[in-house]
Write a protein that holds these residues in place. Structure first.
Motif, PDB file in Angstrom:
ATOM      1  N   VAL A 125       0.837  -1.208   0.000  1.00 12.97           N
ATOM      2  CA  VAL A 125       0.000   0.000   0.000  1.00 12.97           C
ATOM      3  C   VAL A 125       0.865   1.250   0.000  1.00 12.97           C
ATOM      4  CG1 VAL A 125      -1.973  -1.113   1.079  1.00 12.97           C
ATOM      5  CG2 VAL A 125      -0.213  -0.107   2.527  1.00 12.97           C
ATOM      6  N   LYS A 126       2.102   1.131   0.453  1.00  8.07           N
ATOM      7  CA  LYS A 126       3.064   2.228   0.413  1.00  8.07           C
ATOM      8  C   LYS A 126       4.459   1.647   0.227  1.00  8.07           C
ATOM      9  CE  LYS A 126       0.700   5.491   3.579  1.00  8.07           C
ATOM     10  NZ  LYS A 126       0.565   6.684   2.739  1.00  8.07           N
ATOM     11  N   GLU A 127       5.312   2.425  -0.420  1.00 10.89           N
ATOM     12  CA  GLU A 127       6.734   2.101  -0.475  1.00 10.89           C
ATOM     13  C   GLU A 127       7.452   3.024   0.504  1.00 10.89           C
ATOM     14  OE1 GLU A 127       8.384   0.736  -4.491  1.00 10.89           O
ATOM     15  OE2 GLU A 127       6.762   2.090  -5.084  1.00 10.89           O
ATOM     16  N   LEU A 128       8.198   2.426   1.398  1.00  9.56           N
ATOM     17  CA  LEU A 128       8.902   3.173   2.435  1.00  9.56           C
ATOM     18  C   LEU A 128      10.405   3.038   2.244  1.00  9.56           C
ATOM     19  CD1 LEU A 128       6.809   1.951   5.518  1.00  9.56           C
ATOM     20  CD2 LEU A 128       6.381   3.955   4.074  1.00  9.56           C
ATOM     21  N   ALA A 129      11.150   3.866   2.930  1.00 10.44           N
ATOM     22  CA  ALA A 129      12.611   3.784   2.889  1.00 10.44           C
ATOM     23  C   ALA A 129      13.177   4.332   4.185  1.00 10.44           C
ATOM     24  CB  ALA A 129      13.174   4.548   1.692  1.00 10.44           C
ATOM     25  N   VAL A 130      14.340   3.814   4.559  1.00 12.46           N
ATOM     26  CA  VAL A 130      15.059   4.291   5.736  1.00 12.46           C
ATOM     27  C   VAL A 130      16.535   4.397   5.379  1.00 12.46           C
ATOM     28  CG1 VAL A 130      15.589   3.927   8.172  1.00 12.46           C
ATOM     29  CG2 VAL A 130      13.440   3.058   7.233  1.00 12.46           C
ATOM     30  N   MET A 131      17.129   5.534   5.676  1.00 16.57           N
ATOM     31  CA  MET A 131      18.572   5.682   5.545  1.00 16.57           C
ATOM     32  C   MET A 131      19.206   5.311   6.888  1.00 16.57           C
ATOM     33  SD  MET A 131      18.968   6.442   2.440  1.00 16.57           S
ATOM     34  CE  MET A 131      20.751   6.386   2.675  1.00 16.57           C
ATOM     35  N   VAL A 132      20.076   4.307   6.857  1.00 18.79           N
ATOM     36  CA  VAL A 132      20.682   3.798   8.082  1.00 18.79           C
ATOM     37  C   VAL A 132      22.188   4.025   8.033  1.00 18.79           C
ATOM     38  CG1 VAL A 132      21.011   1.780   9.560  1.00 18.79           C
ATOM     39  CG2 VAL A 132      18.879   2.040   8.261  1.00 18.79           C
ATOM     40  N   VAL A 134      10.641   7.287   5.587  1.00 23.14           N
ATOM     41  CA  VAL A 134      10.052   8.158   4.569  1.00 23.14           C
ATOM     42  C   VAL A 134       9.167   7.340   3.646  1.00 23.14           C
ATOM     43  CG1 VAL A 134      12.014   9.738   4.646  1.00 23.14           C
ATOM     44  CG2 VAL A 134      11.986   7.885   2.952  1.00 23.14           C
ATOM     45  N   GLU A 135       8.279   8.033   2.957  1.00 21.68           N
ATOM     46  CA  GLU A 135       7.420   7.399   1.955  1.00 21.68           C
ATOM     47  C   GLU A 135       7.898   7.809   0.566  1.00 21.68           C
ATOM     48  OE1 GLU A 135       2.754   7.414   0.396  1.00 21.68           O
ATOM     49  OE2 GLU A 135       3.254   8.210   2.373  1.00 21.68           O
ATOM     50  N   THR A 136       8.071   6.839  -0.308  1.00 23.03           N
ATOM     51  CA  THR A 136       8.535   7.126  -1.662  1.00 23.03           C
ATOM     52  C   THR A 136       7.451   6.797  -2.677  1.00 23.03           C
ATOM     53  OG1 THR A 136       9.470   4.914  -1.987  1.00 23.03           O
ATOM     54  CG2 THR A 136      10.905   6.573  -0.988  1.00 23.03           C
ATOM     55  N   PHE A 190      23.523   3.349   4.353  1.00 24.75           N
ATOM     56  CA  PHE A 190      22.840   2.287   3.620  1.00 24.75           C
ATOM     57  C   PHE A 190      21.405   2.729   3.354  1.00 24.75           C
ATOM     58  CE2 PHE A 190      26.303   0.287   5.794  1.00 24.75           C
ATOM     59  CZ  PHE A 190      26.743  -0.726   4.952  1.00 24.75           C
ATOM     60  N   GLY A 191      20.999   2.670   2.082  1.00 32.17           N
ATOM     61  CA  GLY A 191      19.628   2.992   1.720  1.00 32.17           C
ATOM     62  C   GLY A 191      18.791   1.731   1.708  1.00 32.17           C
ATOM     63  N   VAL A 192      17.779   1.665   2.556  1.00 31.87           N
ATOM     64  CA  VAL A 192      16.951   0.466   2.705  1.00 31.87           C
ATOM     65  C   VAL A 192      15.554   0.754   2.172  1.00 31.87           C
ATOM     66  CG1 VAL A 192      16.088  -1.283   4.294  1.00 31.87           C
ATOM     67  CG2 VAL A 192      18.280  -0.149   4.757  1.00 31.87           C
ATOM     68  N   GLU A 193      15.160   0.028   1.130  1.00 31.49           N
ATOM     69  CA  GLU A 193      13.834   0.183   0.536  1.00 31.49           C
ATOM     70  C   GLU A 193      12.908  -0.903   1.077  1.00 31.49           C
ATOM     71  OE1 GLU A 193      14.207   0.158  -3.686  1.00 31.49           O
ATOM     72  OE2 GLU A 193      15.576   1.865  -3.739  1.00 31.49           O
ATOM     73  N   LEU A 194      11.669  -0.514   1.400  1.00 35.42           N
ATOM     74  CA  LEU A 194      10.731  -1.397   2.076  1.00 35.42           C
ATOM     75  C   LEU A 194       9.347  -1.353   1.435  1.00 35.42           C
ATOM     76  CD1 LEU A 194      11.664  -0.041   5.600  1.00 35.42           C
ATOM     77  CD2 LEU A 194      12.389  -2.267   4.755  1.00 35.42           C
ATOM     78  N   PHE A 195       8.579  -2.409   1.655  1.00 33.28           N
ATOM     79  CA  PHE A 195       7.183  -2.467   1.250  1.00 33.28           C
ATOM     80  C   PHE A 195       6.309  -2.493   2.506  1.00 33.28           C
ATOM     81  CE2 PHE A 195       8.918  -5.034  -2.495  1.00 33.28           C
ATOM     82  CZ  PHE A 195       8.851  -3.964  -3.381  1.00 33.28           C
ATOM     83  N   LEU A 196       5.292  -1.627   2.556  1.00 34.48           N
ATOM     84  CA  LEU A 196       4.282  -1.683   3.611  1.00 34.48           C
ATOM     85  C   LEU A 196       3.052  -2.375   3.056  1.00 34.48           C
ATOM     86  CD1 LEU A 196       2.996  -0.970   6.342  1.00 34.48           C
ATOM     87  CD2 LEU A 196       2.413   1.281   5.387  1.00 34.48           C
ATOM     88  N   LEU A 197       2.657  -3.473   3.681  1.00 34.84           N
ATOM     89  CA  LEU A 197       1.509  -4.235   3.229  1.00 34.84           C
ATOM     90  C   LEU A 197       0.237  -3.750   3.927  1.00 34.84           C
ATOM     91  CD1 LEU A 197       3.027  -7.842   3.180  1.00 34.84           C
ATOM     92  CD2 LEU A 197       3.160  -6.038   1.444  1.00 34.84           C
TER      93      LEU A 197
END
Length: 703
Positions: A304-311, A325-327, A368-375
């Protein structure tokens, strides 16, 4: 003797990087730099700690980076290095072995460099000279840190501003080795580099961050997925594809649509193909270059959203993460990044945990750029990781206390990590992609940038790429402001307005009226002077301006305690959308306590309390034809689960005092001021008592 980071003057692999050749005469403790007796090299000669070089050998003494950044040679690194064809089980075993053997030096720059050139004398070498390398150079400049880049393009974006630009391919072994000679530490702005060369350099004590082992894992997305799976990171289901029969089997297992991905050399939407059905598999495989290209299949994640976190990962293994963040993406290319993501706190916490678990399983320092999926069910799955600064972190330049680029430099140099929290309530980044080829594309891009220059809180970044093509990243725009709604509206105007125009100021509505006393702190929206600043800690709102004489008492109390506040009219009945927006975004803007005054039906305090996680103090106000009891009863009779603190009718003074006490929980200065206030009240009462006892009640009443 102070220790100077000499690795920037002489090579990590020898001495060919100095302006002249370097020699070490037998039995001598003096280094000779023919033809290099001035400037930076002379400073190196003057301050160089020769003892460490002689003790550790030429490679160890001078190949280390800044002030103690040093890695012991790993005798077994060659055994744990993974060939490109090695499968996942070998990856994980090698990774565990390396974790046992590699000593992580966390000292970094604990010994200050005795140099006038800046914070650190180490030259950081970056493989790649694109926009990420360019912004690394920009972040390094204020600190006086020097960044060199290796890139095959003579006019690459970073080359224009780097300390040194060596023209050459970061995939070419000899080019990388030659480049490393002039650097104290190596890092990457693109992961598609010659990792075999990096592994060889690491065995020769060249400092590389993040570690070549990590870069190798990330380069192959299938091995990357296997690595994270075996470290317990939540992922979509996936399988390797070695034939069209395997692809068909994946379709049976995972269903359709089915995501096919290239294992290597894929980024910015390249290397992904979606097969909507079994019949579409052949076309999808062909679009990726065929089975021989190296593919894997991934179960479609119905996000439902694509998220990301810079770690950020420091040299000592410490982890510090930027906000979630939301991308959004267009044609698989990042289009916008909104910070913070508009998600529930528990979802943000879960996303952070997934990202940090993934980065914690890797080795080496850096961003590190981490791309995520929010279900839809609230679960968060890892998409992929980049071992470098990332597009989803551009916003940090304007929106955070430290940018991802400065943070990356801190990681590589072993400096203390900066504060990654946001310094503004809301931010929105927009990628300037080529909308047309050639001159037309440049015209459109420059008109967009020109419009942005007139928008409050907007910053423009242009990468100076000499050629524009459709969908090519040419620059980006970041807008910061007091709320998500405001930055979205401003960015929408920038993107969708045509031609060269100036931003109409009337488009910005303010939460603070213009008819208020000058002592009232204005919100960022209504003051260009405060643009981008966080909101004050207390928000005073009322249903009508007729309530202002009462609510001004709360403002007077806050002023007496030196507490900033904002004050405005927010009607629950006449401007319900404004009320909802204010209540839902107050905490995001930095407000900590809301004082809400209302008369009559007095719905405002309760409605606001139902929409915000902040404490709400309700002030019952007398109506034109009522005594205020109706307002008091309306406020205090809130249903269970919707708390509203309530004071006496018309007593906004107590509301202001209660707000100060709430803020005092995390502000010792306010607690001290409250104690002083209470002592003054006590002294005032004692003075009155003394006078009454002295003059008698008749005389007391006369005065």
């Amino acid at each position: 003797m102070g220790v100077l980071c000499a690795a920037s003057q002489v090579g990590a692999l020898g001495f060919a990087a100095a302006p002249g050749k370097v020699g070490v005469p037998a039995g001598s403790t003096t280094f000779l730099f023919p033809g290099a007796a001035s400037g930076r090299t002379a400073l190196a000669l003057e301050c160089l700690c020769v003892r460490s070089a002689l003790k550790g050998g030429v490679s160890e003494g001078l190949g280390a980076s800044c002030g103690g950044i040093y890695r012991k040679r790993d005798a077994r690194l060659a055994q744990t290095a993974i060939p490109a064809t090695t499968e996942s089980s070998e990856v994980v075993e090698g990774h565990q072995e390396q974790e046992e053997d590699v000593e992580m030096n966390s000292r970094g720059c604990e010994t200050l460099c005795t140099t006038t050139w800046g914070l650190c004398d180490t030259v950081i070498g970056v493989l790649g000279g694109g926009q990420l390398g360019r912004m690394l150079c920009q972040a390094a400049s204020p600190m006086g840190v020097r960044v060199s880049v290796l890139d095959p393009l003579p006019d690459c974006p970073a080359g224009k501003i780097a300390y040194h630009h060596q023209v050459g391919s970061f995939k070419d072994m000899e080019a990388v080795r030659e480049f490393a000679k002039g650097c104290g530490a190596l890092t990457v702005e693109i992961e598609h580099v010659n990792v075999e060369t990096l592994e060889a350099l690491a065995r020769e004590n060249v400092d590389i961050e993040p570690k070549p082992f990590t870069i190798r894992i990330i380069q192959d997305k299938y091995i990357q997925k296997m690595h994270f799976k075996q470290h317990g990171v939540s992922l979509p289901e996936f399988m390797k594809i070695d034939s069209e029969e395997d692809a068909e089997e994946a379709g049976k297992l995972f269903g359709y649509p089915l995501m096919l991905k290239s294992r290597r050399d894929a980024y910015d939407g390249r290397g992904n193909a979606v097969a909507q059905s079994r019949e579409a598999l052949s076309l999808a495989i062909s679009s990726l270059g065929g089975i021989e290209r190296g593919l894997y299949a991934e179960k479609w994640a119905p996000f439902v959203k694509e998220l990301a976190v810079m770690v950020a990962r420091g040299r000592n293994g410490c982890i510090r993460s930027f906000p979630v963040v939301e991308t959004t993406h267009v044609s698989n290319i990042c289009n916008t990044v909104e910070a913070p993501a508009r998600i529930a706190p528990e979802v943000a916490k879960l996303a952070m945990q997934v990202a940090e678990r993934a980065v914690g399983s890797l080795t080496g320092a850096g961003m590190f750029g981490v791309e995520l999926f929010l279900l839809e069910d609230g679960n968060v799955l890892l998409n992929e990781v980049a071992p470098r600064p990332h597009n989803s972190g551009h916003y940090t330049i304007e929106a955070c206390c430290v940018s991802q680029y400065e943070q990356h430099l801190r990681c590589v140099l072993g400096l203390p990590l900066g504060d990654p929290s946001m310094k503004v309530p809301a931010s929105l980044m927009y990628n300037i992609l080529g909308e047309a080829d050639g001159e037309e594309g440049f015209t459109i891009a420059h008109e967009t940038m020109r419009r942005a220059m007139s928008v409050p809180g907007a910053s423009v970044h242009w990468y100076e790429k000499p050629e524009i093509r459709k969908q090519r990243k040419m620059g980006h725009i970041t807008v910061v402001g007091p709320s998500s709604e405001v930055v979205r509206a401003r960015m929408d105007w920038i993107i969708n307005t045509k031609g060269i125009q100036d931003y109409p100021k009337e488009k910005d509505s303010s939460f603070v009226t213009n008819a208020l006393p000058s002592t009232v702190v204005t919100s960022p929206e209504s003051s260009t002077e405060n643009e981008g600043a966080s909101a004050p800690p207390v928000g005073i709102i009322m249903g009508s301006d007729s309530d202002l004489p009462v609510m001004a008492l709360a403002a007077e109390v806050l002023e007496s305690f030196g507490v900033p506040y904002e004050l405005s009219v927010v009607s629950a009945h006449r401007t319900p959308e404004r009320m909802v927006s204010y209540a839902q975004n107050a905490h995001k803007r930095g407000v900590k306590v809301i004082i809400a005054g209302a008369g009559g039906a007095a719905h405002l305090p309760g409605m606001v309390a139902s929409l915000t996680p902040l404490p709400v103090i309700g002030v019952p106000v007398k109506g034109s034809h009522t005594d205020g009891l109706d307002s008091l009863l309306s406020i205090v009779q809130m249903p269970r689960g919707i708390p509203v603190a309530t004071v006496a009718i018309q007593n906004a003074t107590n509301a202001g005092l209660l707000a100060v006490r709430m803020l005092g929980v995390e502000n010792a200065g306010l607690v001290e001021k409250m104690n002083e206030y209470q002592n003054k009240l006590k002294d005032m009462v004692l003075e009155k008592a003394e006078r009454l006892e002295t003059v008698g009640w008749q005389e007391y009443l006369k005065k």
